[in-house]
Design a protein around this motif. Structure first.
Motif, mmCIF file in Angstrom:
data_model
loop_
_atom_site.group_PDB
_atom_site.id
_atom_site.type_symbol
_atom_site.label_atom_id
_atom_site.label_comp_id
_atom_site.label_asym_id
_atom_site.label_seq_id
_atom_site.Cartn_x
_atom_site.Cartn_y
_atom_site.Cartn_z
ATOM 1 N N GLU A 7 20.529 -41.040 -8.657
ATOM 2 C CA GLU A 7 19.712 -42.230 -8.857
ATOM 3 C C GLU A 7 20.049 -43.014 -10.129
ATOM 4 N N TYR A 8 20.456 -42.333 -11.192
ATOM 5 C CA TYR A 8 20.570 -43.009 -12.487
ATOM 6 C C TYR A 8 21.978 -43.030 -13.087
ATOM 7 N N LEU A 9 22.894 -42.214 -12.630
ATOM 8 C CA LEU A 9 24.238 -42.178 -13.206
ATOM 9 C C LEU A 9 25.268 -42.752 -12.248
ATOM 10 N N GLY A 10 24.903 -43.837 -11.592
ATOM 11 C CA GLY A 10 25.751 -44.428 -10.568
ATOM 12 C C GLY A 10 27.152 -44.767 -11.028
ATOM 13 N N ILE B 45 14.222 -21.127 -11.209
ATOM 14 C CA ILE B 45 14.614 -22.028 -12.295
ATOM 15 C C ILE B 45 15.948 -22.711 -11.977
ATOM 16 N N VAL B 46 16.910 -21.950 -11.492
ATOM 17 C CA VAL B 46 18.219 -22.521 -11.164
ATOM 18 C C VAL B 46 18.096 -23.551 -10.051
ATOM 19 N N LEU B 47 17.344 -23.240 -8.995
ATOM 20 C CA LEU B 47 17.160 -24.195 -7.905
ATOM 21 C C LEU B 47 16.421 -25.445 -8.361
ATOM 22 N N SER B 48 15.415 -25.269 -9.203
ATOM 23 C CA SER B 48 14.666 -26.419 -9.718
ATOM 24 C C SER B 48 15.551 -27.328 -10.559
ATOM 25 N N VAL C 170 16.578 -31.292 -9.836
ATOM 26 C CA VAL C 170 16.329 -32.341 -10.833
ATOM 27 C C VAL C 170 17.633 -33.036 -11.224
ATOM 28 N N PHE C 171 18.677 -32.257 -11.481
ATOM 29 C CA PHE C 171 19.941 -32.863 -11.890
ATOM 30 C C PHE C 171 20.581 -33.660 -10.754
ATOM 31 N N GLN C 172 20.435 -33.211 -9.516
ATOM 32 C CA GLN C 172 20.962 -33.986 -8.388
ATOM 33 C C GLN C 172 20.283 -35.347 -8.292
#
Length: 70
Positions: A32-35, A18-21, A25-27
């Protein structure tokens, strides 16, 4: 330290999975979206694949280092 199979039982630890997943996802979201907020630029597919390749090289290198007699 003699055990070489670094991936043995890795999927049995649900908290680690779960932590790795969530980290993956957050990376992706951050890059990609919080430039503007995170001061990042989106990566191309080749750049993502290169990053994944470099990341996966850590485990085999660690396994090879365990083979060096001390």
């Amino acid at each position: 330290m003699e055990e070489v199979d670094v991936f043995k039982g890795i999927m049995d630890n649900h908290v680690l999975v779960i932590v790795l997943s969530c980290t993956v996802v957050f990376q992706i979201i951050i890059v990609e979206y919080l430039g503007t907020f995170a001061n990042t630029t989106p990566l191309s597919l080749v750049q993502w694949l290169f990053c994944i390749l470099v990341g996966f090289m850590g485990m085999p290198i660690a396994a090879q280092l365990k083979q060096i007699p001390v």
